[in-house]
Write a protein that holds these residues in place. Structure first.
Motif, PDB file in Angstrom:
ATOM      1  N   MET A   1      43.853 -84.279 -29.776  1.00 28.62           N
ATOM      2  CA  MET A   1      44.111 -83.031 -29.740  1.00 28.62           C
ATOM      3  C   MET A   1      44.266 -82.164 -30.805  1.00 28.62           C
ATOM      4  SD  MET A   1      46.714 -81.043 -26.960  1.00 28.62           S
ATOM      5  CE  MET A   1      46.892 -82.474 -26.310  1.00 28.62           C
ATOM      6  N   GLN A   2      43.471 -81.271 -31.200  1.00 31.69           N
ATOM      7  CA  GLN A   2      43.398 -80.750 -32.479  1.00 31.69           C
ATOM      8  C   GLN A   2      44.219 -79.358 -32.372  1.00 31.69           C
ATOM      9  OE1 GLN A   2      39.604 -79.788 -33.793  1.00 31.69           O
ATOM     10  NE2 GLN A   2      40.267 -78.569 -35.659  1.00 31.69           N
ATOM     11  N   ASP A   3      44.983 -78.870 -33.138  1.00 34.72           N
ATOM     12  CA  ASP A   3      45.682 -77.681 -33.297  1.00 34.72           C
ATOM     13  C   ASP A   3      44.705 -76.575 -33.642  1.00 34.72           C
ATOM     14  OD1 ASP A   3      48.268 -78.431 -32.877  1.00 34.72           O
ATOM     15  OD2 ASP A   3      48.701 -78.838 -34.737  1.00 34.72           O
ATOM     16  N   ARG A   4      44.802 -75.439 -32.919  1.00 33.43           N
ATOM     17  CA  ARG A   4      43.892 -74.289 -33.061  1.00 33.43           C
ATOM     18  C   ARG A   4      44.552 -73.277 -32.802  1.00 33.43           C
ATOM     19  NH1 ARG A   4      38.572 -75.804 -32.841  1.00 33.43           N
ATOM     20  NH2 ARG A   4      38.189 -77.798 -31.648  1.00 33.43           N
ATOM     21  N   ARG A   5      44.055 -72.055 -33.535  1.00 36.29           N
ATOM     22  CA  ARG A   5      44.583 -70.801 -33.594  1.00 36.29           C
ATOM     23  C   ARG A   5      43.546 -69.860 -32.749  1.00 36.29           C
ATOM     24  NH1 ARG A   5      43.091 -66.631 -36.348  1.00 36.29           N
ATOM     25  NH2 ARG A   5      44.462 -64.943 -36.388  1.00 36.29           N
ATOM     26  N   PHE A   6      44.199 -69.623 -31.625  1.00 35.54           N
ATOM     27  CA  PHE A   6      43.515 -68.748 -30.636  1.00 35.54           C
ATOM     28  C   PHE A   6      43.840 -67.463 -30.729  1.00 35.54           C
ATOM     29  CE2 PHE A   6      43.940 -72.886 -28.535  1.00 35.54           C
ATOM     30  CZ  PHE A   6      42.629 -73.153 -28.070  1.00 35.54           C
ATOM     31  N   THR A   7      42.739 -66.564 -30.412  1.00 37.57           N
ATOM     32  CA  THR A   7      42.964 -65.004 -30.467  1.00 37.57           C
ATOM     33  C   THR A   7      42.335 -64.589 -29.238  1.00 37.57           C
ATOM     34  OG1 THR A   7      41.087 -64.721 -31.999  1.00 37.57           O
ATOM     35  CG2 THR A   7      43.237 -65.005 -32.885  1.00 37.57           C
ATOM     36  N   LEU A   8      42.562 -63.334 -28.848  1.00 42.10           N
ATOM     37  CA  LEU A   8      41.737 -62.845 -27.798  1.00 42.10           C
ATOM     38  C   LEU A   8      41.640 -61.100 -28.206  1.00 42.10           C
ATOM     39  CD1 LEU A   8      41.238 -63.300 -24.791  1.00 42.10           C
ATOM     40  CD2 LEU A   8      43.047 -62.104 -24.153  1.00 42.10           C
ATOM     41  N   ARG A   9      40.513 -60.793 -27.756  1.00 43.21           N
ATOM     42  CA  ARG A   9      40.298 -59.373 -28.025  1.00 43.21           C
ATOM     43  C   ARG A   9      39.282 -58.730 -26.872  1.00 43.21           C
ATOM     44  NH1 ARG A   9      34.849 -59.278 -29.130  1.00 43.21           N
ATOM     45  NH2 ARG A   9      33.838 -61.095 -29.838  1.00 43.21           N
ATOM     46  N   ARG A  10      39.622 -57.387 -26.801  1.00 41.94           N
ATOM     47  CA  ARG A  10      38.825 -56.737 -25.437  1.00 41.94           C
ATOM     48  C   ARG A  10      37.542 -56.808 -25.897  1.00 41.94           C
ATOM     49  NH1 ARG A  10      41.033 -52.456 -22.157  1.00 41.94           N
ATOM     50  NH2 ARG A  10      39.059 -51.994 -20.676  1.00 41.94           N
ATOM     51  N   ALA A  11      36.481 -57.188 -24.814  1.00 44.37           N
ATOM     52  CA  ALA A  11      35.370 -57.150 -25.087  1.00 44.37           C
ATOM     53  C   ALA A  11      34.576 -55.837 -24.952  1.00 44.37           C
ATOM     54  CB  ALA A  11      34.669 -58.327 -23.883  1.00 44.37           C
ATOM     55  N   ALA A  12      33.580 -55.585 -25.472  1.00 44.89           N
ATOM     56  CA  ALA A  12      32.590 -54.335 -25.405  1.00 44.89           C
ATOM     57  C   ALA A  12      31.296 -54.695 -24.975  1.00 44.89           C
ATOM     58  CB  ALA A  12      32.508 -53.671 -26.941  1.00 44.89           C
ATOM     59  N   ALA A  13      30.419 -53.815 -24.588  1.00 44.72           N
ATOM     60  CA  ALA A  13      29.180 -53.834 -24.514  1.00 44.72           C
ATOM     61  C   ALA A  13      28.432 -54.930 -25.223  1.00 44.72           C
ATOM     62  CB  ALA A  13      28.447 -52.572 -24.111  1.00 44.72           C
ATOM     63  N   ALA A  14      28.788 -54.901 -26.416  1.00 42.40           N
ATOM     64  CA  ALA A  14      27.829 -55.769 -27.509  1.00 42.40           C
ATOM     65  C   ALA A  14      28.151 -57.298 -27.239  1.00 42.40           C
ATOM     66  CB  ALA A  14      28.168 -55.405 -28.971  1.00 42.40           C
ATOM     67  N   ASP A  15      29.457 -57.323 -26.458  1.00 34.36           N
ATOM     68  CA  ASP A  15      29.810 -59.070 -26.187  1.00 34.36           C
ATOM     69  C   ASP A  15      29.352 -59.444 -24.983  1.00 34.36           C
ATOM     70  OD1 ASP A  15      31.660 -59.157 -28.471  1.00 34.36           O
ATOM     71  OD2 ASP A  15      32.838 -57.639 -27.363  1.00 34.36           O
ATOM     72  N   ARG A  21      26.723 -66.410 -22.445  1.00 36.79           N
ATOM     73  CA  ARG A  21      26.781 -67.867 -23.027  1.00 36.79           C
ATOM     74  C   ARG A  21      28.168 -68.793 -22.646  1.00 36.79           C
ATOM     75  NH1 ARG A  21      28.788 -69.658 -27.350  1.00 36.79           N
ATOM     76  NH2 ARG A  21      28.994 -67.598 -28.398  1.00 36.79           N
ATOM     77  N   LEU A  22      29.216 -68.138 -22.699  1.00 35.67           N
ATOM     78  CA  LEU A  22      30.405 -68.687 -22.527  1.00 35.67           C
ATOM     79  C   LEU A  22      30.310 -69.192 -21.106  1.00 35.67           C
ATOM     80  CD1 LEU A  22      32.853 -66.609 -24.841  1.00 35.67           C
ATOM     81  CD2 LEU A  22      32.356 -69.105 -24.989  1.00 35.67           C
ATOM     82  N   ALA A  23      30.095 -68.186 -20.278  1.00 36.00           N
ATOM     83  CA  ALA A  23      29.918 -68.563 -18.774  1.00 36.00           C
ATOM     84  C   ALA A  23      29.001 -69.733 -18.395  1.00 36.00           C
ATOM     85  CB  ALA A  23      29.750 -67.319 -17.936  1.00 36.00           C
ATOM     86  N   GLU A  24      27.770 -69.631 -19.051  1.00 41.87           N
ATOM     87  CA  GLU A  24      26.827 -70.759 -18.770  1.00 41.87           C
ATOM     88  C   GLU A  24      27.089 -72.212 -19.078  1.00 41.87           C
ATOM     89  OE1 GLU A  24      23.587 -69.330 -21.074  1.00 41.87           O
ATOM     90  OE2 GLU A  24      22.914 -67.652 -19.621  1.00 41.87           O
ATOM     91  N   GLU A  25      28.227 -72.265 -19.888  1.00 40.82           N
ATOM     92  CA  GLU A  25      29.027 -73.446 -20.322  1.00 40.82           C
ATOM     93  C   GLU A  25      30.085 -73.824 -19.361  1.00 40.82           C
ATOM     94  OE1 GLU A  25      30.444 -75.872 -24.165  1.00 40.82           O
ATOM     95  OE2 GLU A  25      29.651 -73.860 -24.690  1.00 40.82           O
ATOM     96  N   ALA A  26      30.838 -72.758 -19.479  1.00 38.25           N
ATOM     97  CA  ALA A  26      32.221 -72.903 -18.646  1.00 38.25           C
ATOM     98  C   ALA A  26      32.119 -73.121 -17.309  1.00 38.25           C
ATOM     99  CB  ALA A  26      33.356 -71.932 -19.033  1.00 38.25           C
ATOM    100  N   TYR A  48      27.753 -62.840 -13.254  1.00 39.93           N
ATOM    101  CA  TYR A  48      27.365 -62.752 -14.860  1.00 39.93           C
ATOM    102  C   TYR A  48      26.133 -62.206 -15.214  1.00 39.93           C
ATOM    103  CZ  TYR A  48      31.244 -65.708 -14.899  1.00 39.93           C
ATOM    104  OH  TYR A  48      32.781 -66.390 -14.823  1.00 39.93           O
ATOM    105  N   ALA A  49      25.478 -61.287 -14.422  1.00 41.88           N
ATOM    106  CA  ALA A  49      24.239 -60.500 -14.740  1.00 41.88           C
ATOM    107  C   ALA A  49      24.806 -59.567 -15.616  1.00 41.88           C
ATOM    108  CB  ALA A  49      23.587 -59.755 -13.614  1.00 41.88           C
ATOM    109  N   ARG A  50      23.809 -59.182 -16.817  1.00 38.01           N
ATOM    110  CA  ARG A  50      24.096 -58.267 -17.725  1.00 38.01           C
ATOM    111  C   ARG A  50      24.680 -56.851 -17.148  1.00 38.01           C
ATOM    112  NH1 ARG A  50      23.811 -56.792 -22.835  1.00 38.01           N
ATOM    113  NH2 ARG A  50      23.094 -54.556 -23.322  1.00 38.01           N
ATOM    114  N   GLU A  51      23.757 -56.365 -15.958  1.00 40.47           N
ATOM    115  CA  GLU A  51      24.283 -55.117 -15.334  1.00 40.47           C
ATOM    116  C   GLU A  51      25.576 -55.190 -14.607  1.00 40.47           C
ATOM    117  OE1 GLU A  51      21.415 -56.854 -14.907  1.00 40.47           O
ATOM    118  OE2 GLU A  51      20.281 -55.809 -16.526  1.00 40.47           O
ATOM    119  N   LYS A  52      25.913 -56.437 -14.061  1.00 36.35           N
ATOM    120  CA  LYS A  52      27.201 -56.564 -13.360  1.00 36.35           C
ATOM    121  C   LYS A  52      28.271 -56.509 -14.483  1.00 36.35           C
ATOM    122  CE  LYS A  52      30.045 -58.129 -10.080  1.00 36.35           C
ATOM    123  NZ  LYS A  52      29.795 -57.675  -8.703  1.00 36.35           N
TER     124      LYS A  52
END
Length: 169
Positions: A1-15, A21-26, A48-52
């Protein structure tokens, strides 16, 4: 188990592409032993449709992208539902980032977001498939089962869920 630095940011349309991509994996990794491949495909397009995603962002759902050491690794979405309830719509971490504190990080940020959206004490609710082993994780985070239900989602499919809740001070 590797130590990681997690961050979180509000998603925008550009995300949106990153979220997809994350949903297709998770998402399939979470449900491949619970749901049929056909239902997973249906739900991926349904949720996860873009429009949704863009529609939810424009309305009342707050989407977030999690990163581990700068690399996108998960996401969550939270929506206010009435004066004193927030719904944790999605909380997913891609498998290679599990087991190193990312789930707890995401959950704690979801609680903070729910508190902010409600402007104070509230209850955060989450639907969890009744066969999803993540239920134990949510219970360790303080959630409890409130009720269960079978919810039609179209295409002849049902979501067979526990509705879990957490009272937030």
């Amino acid at each position: 188990m590797q130590d990681r630095r997690f961050t979180l940011r509000r998603a925008a349309a550009a995300d949106v592409q990153t979220l997809r991509r994350l949903a297709e994996e998770a998402f399939p990794a979470t449900y491949r032993e619970i749901l049929s491949a056909e239902q997973i495909d249906y739900m991926m397009e349904w949720m996860y449709a873009r429009e949704k995603i863009l529609g939810e962002m424009a309305a009342s759902t707050a989407w977030f992208v999690a990163e581990a050491d700068g690399e996108p690794c998960g996401y969550l979405s939270v929506e206010r539902s009435g004066d004193e309830v927030c719904i944790l719509r999605k909380i997913y971490l891609v498998p290679r980032f599990q087991g190193c504190g990312g789930g707890e990080f995401l959950f704690r940020r979801a609680v903070a977001c729910a508190r902010d959206l409600c402007g104070g004490p509230c209850r955060m609710e989450l639907h969890v498939n009744r066969r999803n082993r993540a239920r134990g994780f949510y219970e360790r985070m303080g959630m409890r089962c409130l009720r269960s239900g079978d919810f039609p989602i179209g295409g002849g499919y049902l979501m067979n869920d526990w509705i879990m809740g957490l009272e937030i001070d």
